[in-house]
Structure formats: structure tokens, C-alpha cells
Design a protein around this motif. Structure first.
Motif, PDB file in Angstrom:
ATOM      1  N   GLU A  98      -4.743   6.221   4.406  1.00  0.00           N
ATOM      2  CA  GLU A  98      -5.040   7.325   3.493  1.00  0.00           C
ATOM      3  C   GLU A  98      -4.315   7.130   2.163  1.00  0.00           C
ATOM      4  OE1 GLU A  98      -4.977  12.212   3.630  1.00  0.00           O
ATOM      5  OE2 GLU A  98      -4.926  11.041   5.479  1.00  0.00           O
ATOM      6  N   GLN A  99      -3.072   6.657   2.227  1.00  0.00           N
ATOM      7  CA  GLN A  99      -2.321   6.412   1.003  1.00  0.00           C
ATOM      8  C   GLN A  99      -2.974   5.310   0.171  1.00  0.00           C
ATOM      9  OE1 GLN A  99       1.851   5.582   1.606  1.00  0.00           O
ATOM     10  NE2 GLN A  99       2.261   5.288  -0.586  1.00  0.00           N
ATOM     11  N   LEU A 100      -3.454   4.252   0.837  1.00  0.00           N
ATOM     12  CA  LEU A 100      -4.143   3.184   0.106  1.00  0.00           C
ATOM     13  C   LEU A 100      -5.368   3.728  -0.620  1.00  0.00           C
ATOM     14  CD1 LEU A 100      -4.145   0.051   2.477  1.00  0.00           C
ATOM     15  CD2 LEU A 100      -2.455   0.747   0.784  1.00  0.00           C
ATOM     16  N   LEU A 101      -6.103   4.596   0.047  1.00  0.00           N
ATOM     17  CA  LEU A 101      -7.310   5.150  -0.562  1.00  0.00           C
ATOM     18  C   LEU A 101      -6.972   6.049  -1.751  1.00  0.00           C
ATOM     19  CD1 LEU A 101      -9.382   5.880   2.672  1.00  0.00           C
ATOM     20  CD2 LEU A 101      -9.884   4.166   0.915  1.00  0.00           C
ATOM     21  N   TYR A 102      -5.893   6.816  -1.634  1.00  0.00           N
ATOM     22  CA  TYR A 102      -5.455   7.633  -2.779  1.00  0.00           C
ATOM     23  C   TYR A 102      -5.081   6.732  -3.957  1.00  0.00           C
ATOM     24  CZ  TYR A 102      -5.306  12.327  -0.713  1.00  0.00           C
ATOM     25  OH  TYR A 102      -5.652  13.550  -0.189  1.00  0.00           O
ATOM     26  N   MET A 103      -4.404   5.645  -3.670  1.00  0.00           N
ATOM     27  CA  MET A 103      -4.005   4.721  -4.733  1.00  0.00           C
ATOM     28  C   MET A 103      -5.227   4.076  -5.370  1.00  0.00           C
ATOM     29  SD  MET A 103      -0.737   3.003  -2.766  1.00  0.00           S
ATOM     30  CE  MET A 103      -0.279   1.854  -4.057  1.00  0.00           C
ATOM     31  N   ALA A 104      -6.194   3.682  -4.533  1.00  0.00           N
ATOM     32  CA  ALA A 104      -7.425   3.078  -5.058  1.00  0.00           C
ATOM     33  C   ALA A 104      -8.185   4.078  -5.910  1.00  0.00           C
ATOM     34  CB  ALA A 104      -8.293   2.589  -3.902  1.00  0.00           C
ATOM     35  N   GLN A 105      -8.263   5.305  -5.445  1.00  0.00           N
ATOM     36  CA  GLN A 105      -8.965   6.354  -6.193  1.00  0.00           C
ATOM     37  C   GLN A 105      -8.310   6.603  -7.555  1.00  0.00           C
ATOM     38  OE1 GLN A 105     -10.432  10.233  -4.314  1.00  0.00           O
ATOM     39  NE2 GLN A 105      -8.597  10.955  -5.344  1.00  0.00           N
ATOM     40  N   ALA A 106      -6.970   6.558  -7.579  1.00  0.00           N
ATOM     41  CA  ALA A 106      -6.239   6.812  -8.820  1.00  0.00           C
ATOM     42  C   ALA A 106      -6.161   5.587  -9.725  1.00  0.00           C
ATOM     43  CB  ALA A 106      -4.820   7.288  -8.486  1.00  0.00           C
ATOM     44  N   GLY A 107      -6.711   4.466  -9.262  1.00  0.00           N
ATOM     45  CA  GLY A 107      -6.685   3.253 -10.070  1.00  0.00           C
ATOM     46  C   GLY A 107      -5.331   2.585 -10.113  1.00  0.00           C
ATOM     47  N   GLU A 108      -4.490   2.862  -9.119  1.00  0.00           N
ATOM     48  CA  GLU A 108      -3.165   2.233  -9.062  1.00  0.00           C
ATOM     49  C   GLU A 108      -3.309   0.808  -8.550  1.00  0.00           C
ATOM     50  OE1 GLU A 108      -0.218   4.581  -7.042  1.00  0.00           O
ATOM     51  OE2 GLU A 108      -1.152   6.455  -7.697  1.00  0.00           O
TER      52      GLU A 108
END
Length: 501
Positions: A140-150
Motif C-alpha cells: 500500500e505504501q508503494l502504491l501511495y508513493m507511485a501515485q504521488a510521483g515519488e
């Protein structure tokens, strides 16, 4: 909050999505853009965990035989190498082998491109560190990072190194067999073993593990990788797949049949008479092997294992049977927790075929499990015994059935938990019903007059409530379902059509 396009890609502890055309109504959502963003997020996440700069990381990448594998590999490798990361491209590989690159090749992490037994048009990503597979919260954290463009910053020095790690991994399995049998170069001489790889990544086990040790592998089938899976679903739980390997084993007059799922983290087996060593029988055999040298040891299984299996582990093997939640990662984590508390727990195994031994990093590895079974088979032959002798006293149910009730309410978890609470209260009022004292998931009830039990639980990820029923007498399952009908008639929020028609 995760946007739907990212949220839909989370599947427990994996990333999974539609990756190929060819399925009506299924649009590709595991795009190159999404894959690059997720792979970059993993590199950044791993950098934070290890304290290394992204450009200091070494990562391994492998894939199963799916048609979309090369495309997704290119996207992963592109994202990583642009960040200055050293990438070991392992090509066609098993999922357990990709974890082992963090041990044998000292990689900081690895990515396996697979969707396990899912249809050909799906694919996904599994992530490993030296501590094991990522948890659902990590995904879930990876997906949040991907969504935020991190993403990690661009850096020089990134490279891609073709690496045939499967050769090294197979050599390790061969050494295990040599050491476990008799120390000779051909410890499997005189054994005939059929392998069914389902056109996934498991064909190496026949050609690189068994054959070099002297085994006759004639009659093996579907060893060539083919991402269309044209012969049967590569899944030891699938009836058609199991029937196929059973028939192949009998036809070849082999001593053992072996079947792997697509990425080889699960396995099943067949004895020389064509009888399945699967589900409860596989758990029983793995328990008998794992508990040798561990008197009183604990075996963690998922919740739907049979009463006969519990009696076998505890009364025949002298171990402790610890039922836990469905989901291989849940079972493995519980075994790790028990060991940390000082409880001797050498095995975590799910009836789906996921088996993880403490001696092997609690890695669910189908090839490792089969290797242990083959070693035991060879040792038993010297005693004039067979694998069947190992589980001859296992009491198996006469009947078994699973029904799956769809949850109709939007908040399916709340609905499911409400139904479970209602069932627990209902069961306590029924004459002769006995609530299990070792159930750690759902509601499990024994019904002595029907010589059986049922378990109602809430699916880990889906709006479904599976009901498992077993009985030791003919007609017992229907008797249990008839007794349960009164409860389901009054329940709200479930589609009970499968029970009432």
C-alpha cells in the motif's frame, strides 16, 4: 487516499492487474507507466529501509512465462537502471529463487514478475528483501508513493547484467538431495519421477535437478514455458490440473508425480498409484518430515484443515496443530511469531500448497518442499517403505464441500463480521453443536451427529464468505447444510442462492 487506478492493483502482498489483451471486458491497467512508477517507488522505499542511496542498490529481476513478462521486465529494468541501480536480469525464474538472490547474490532486494495461477492475461509484481516478502501495508505504501510521483533521482552508473541464477538455485537443490540421500553423485538412480510444470517456470526441476541426479523423467509434461497455458491451469488446487498429472504418473508407471504452479512457490504431488498428495495429505506429509527431530513441535496451517489432520499431527506425530487464518503470508507470519516467542515451530503450510520451512528462511517454495519429499522417498525405499506409509494413519473425510456466499452490502467486512457474530451466538444455542476452541478465523463448529464440522469465514480480500463443510459419513455434508439452513434463512446481507437455489 488511493485512487481507484492504483487501489485496484493491490492484491494482498502483491501487485496484480490486467497486462495483456485477449480477455473480453478486461482493459490493460498494468501499463508500462504504472509498472515504472511502482518499480521506482520500491527502489526509493528500499533506499529508505537500507540507508543506502538508490544508486548504491543491487536488485534482481525475474519473471514467469507469461506473454506480458518481457514487456513488464523492460519497464522495471528501465525504472531501476535510470536511478543508477545495478540490475541483475535473471530472465525466466521461480518466485522462491528471486528471494534467494538476496541470500546467494547479496542483492538488496528483488522483484518477481508473476501473477501465480491467474489467467494468462493477468500479471503482477512480487517484492522481496533479505527479510522476506513485503507485507500488505508495504505494498500500500508503494502504491501511495507511485501515485504521488515519488521516484528516485536519475543517476549515472545504472547497468543491467544478464544473470542465470536459476542454474545456481538448481545446484543448491541438487546438493540438498545428495546430502539427504546417500552422498553419491546419482542418488536418484532407479527412481522415475514425472514433473508437470503447466508451461510455467517449473520445467527446470526436471532437467536441472532430477535428471542430473539419475532420475528417469520420461512422461514429464508441459515443461516448456508458454504464457498462454494451453494445456491446463498451472495450479495444484485445480481439479483438471491434478487429474492430468495423476494420469501422466500412472501412464509412465512412475514412482512419483510432481506438479507446480506457474511461479513454483506452490506444489502438489502424486503417489505411484496415481493418488493425490495434496491439501490435507500434503500438509500431513510435510508435517511428518518437518517434525522429525522436533518432538512436540508446532505446525501452523490455515483454518480449513480437517479434524483428521489435527489428530494425525497431534496423536500420530506428537506435534501441536495450530490453525490460523487463510492466506499464506498470514500462516508464515504466525509461525515466525511463535518461534520468536520460543515455541518450536518448524513448518508453516497452507492447504493451497504454500509450504514454508524454518530451515529454508520460512520461504514458501514448492521446489524445496518437493525436494524434501523426494529425499524422504529415497530414504524410505532403503527401509522397504513408501511415501504412502508416512501418512497411512491419516483419517480423511468421506465428504467435503465449499460454498461461497457473496456479500451484498458495500461495507463487506462489517457485514461479514456481523454475520459471524450472529452465527457464533446461534451455534451456542443449538443442541449438540460444539464451537471449536482452536479456531482463529471465522466460526468453526463440530456437529457430532453428522460426524463432521463447518467453518464460515470472511475472505481476506473479497466480498465473499466461504463455507467449508466436511463429514466422515456419506450424507453428512447435506445433514450439516440442512441444519445450517435455519441460520442462513434469517441472515441479511448475503446471497444464499448457492444454498437454497
Amino acid at each position: 487516499m488511493l485512487e481507484q487506478k492504483w487501489k485496484i492493483l493491490k492484491s494482498g502482498t502483491d501487485i496484480r492487474g490486467v497486462a495483456s489483451e485477449g480477455a473480453p471486458g478486461q482493459e490493460i491497467n498494468l501499463t508500462g507507466e504504472a509498472v515504472r512508477a511502482i518499480a521506482g517507488a520500491f527502489a526509493l522505499w528500499l533506499s529508505q529501509k537500507t540507508g543506502k542511496q538508490p544508486a548504491q542498490l543491487k536488485l534482481a529481476v525475474g519473471r514467469d512465462s507469461r506473454l506480458s513478462g518481457p514487456r513488464i521486465r523492460d519497464a522495471v529494468v528501465s525504472a531501476l537502471s535510470k536511478a543508477g541501480i545495478q540490475v541483475l536480469d535473471c530472465g525466466l525464474a521461480s518466485t522462491p529463487a528471486m528471494f534467494m538472490t538476496t541470500v546467494d547474490l547479496e542483492c538488496d532486494g528483488s522483484i518477481q514478475i508473476t501473477a501465480s495461477h491467474h489467467p494468462f492475461y493477468r500479471n503482477g509484481l512480487k517484492f522481496f528483501t533479505s527479510g522476506g516478502g513485503l507485507e500488505g501495508t508495504d505494498i500500500e505504501q508503494l502504491l501511495y508513493m507511485a501515485q504521488a510521483g515519488e521516484q528516485p533521482p536519475a543517476a549515472q552508473g545504472g547497468c543491467v547484467i544478464p544473470t542465470d541464477y536459476m542454474q545456481q538455485y538448481a545446484a543448491g537443490l541438487r546438493r540438498l538431495i545428495v546430502q539427504g540421500v546417500d552422498g553419491t553423485d546419482k542418488p536418484l538412480q532407479g527412481f522415475h519421477i514425472v514433473v508437470d510444470a503447466g508451461n510455467g517456470a517449473g520445467g527446470f526441476y526436471a532437467s536441472q535437478v532430477l535428471q542430473p541426479l539419475g532420475a528417469d523423467i520420461s512422461g514429464s509434461q508441459f515443461l516448456q514455458p508458454d504464457g498462454r497455458f494451453p494445456n491446463h491451469i498451472p495450479n495444484p488446487e485445480d481439479e483438471t490440473a491434478m487429474a492430468s498429472v495423476c494420469a501422466a504418473t500412472v501412464k509412465a508407471k512412475a514412482d512419483l508425480g510432481v506438479i507446480f504452479d506457474t511461479d513454483v512457490d506452490r506444489a502438489g504431488a502424486v503417489d505411484d498409484k496415481g493418488r493425490e498428495i495434496n491439501r490435507n495429505r500434503l500438509v500431513a506429509m510435510a508435517s511428518a518430515i518437518a517434525l522429525e527431530g522436533h518432538p512436540g513441535g508446532t505446525v501452523v496451517t490455515d483454518s480449513i484443515t480437517s479434524d483428521g489432520l489435527k489428530q494425525f499431527i497431534e496423536k500420530q506425530l506428537g506435534g501441536v496443530h495450530h490453525r490460523f487464518k487463510r492466506g499464506y503470508k498470514n500462516v508464515i507470519n504466525e509461525a515466525i511469531r511463535l518461534n520468536q516467542e520460543g515455541i518450536d515451530c518448524p513448518l508453516a503450510i497452507e492447504t493451497s500448497g504454500h509450504a514454508a520451512l524454518r530451515e529454508n528462511y520460512f520461504l514458501d517454495d514448492g521446489a524445496y518442499l518437493i525436494t524434501k519429499i523426494i529425499i524422504k522417498m529415497a530414504c524410505l525405499r532403503r527401509e522397504g517403505r513408501t511415501l504412502e506409509d508416512l501418512i497411512a494413519t491419516l483419517a480423511e473425510p468421506v465428504e467435503a464441500k465449499e460454498l461461497r456466499f457473496a456479500i451484498l452490502e458495500k461495507d463487506f467486512a462489517a457485514c461479514g463480521n456481523r454475520v459471524l457474530a450472529q452465527l457464533e451466538a446461534y451455534a451456542a444455542q443449538q443442541p449438540g453443536w460444539k464451537l471449536a476452541d482452536d479456531s482463529r478465523e471465522g466460526v468453526r463448529v463440530s456437529i457430532p451427529q453428522a460426524q463432521g464440522w463447518f467453518l464460515l469465514r470472511l475472505s481476506v480480500h473479497d466480498p465473499i464468505m466461504p463455507l467449508n463443510v466436511e463429514s466422515d459419513i456419506a450424507g453428512g455434508v447435506q445433514e450439516i447444510l440442512s441444519q445450517l439452513a435455519g441460520f442462513f434463512q434469517q441472515v441479511e446481507g448475503l446471497d444464499t442462492t448457492v444454498l437454497f437455489g
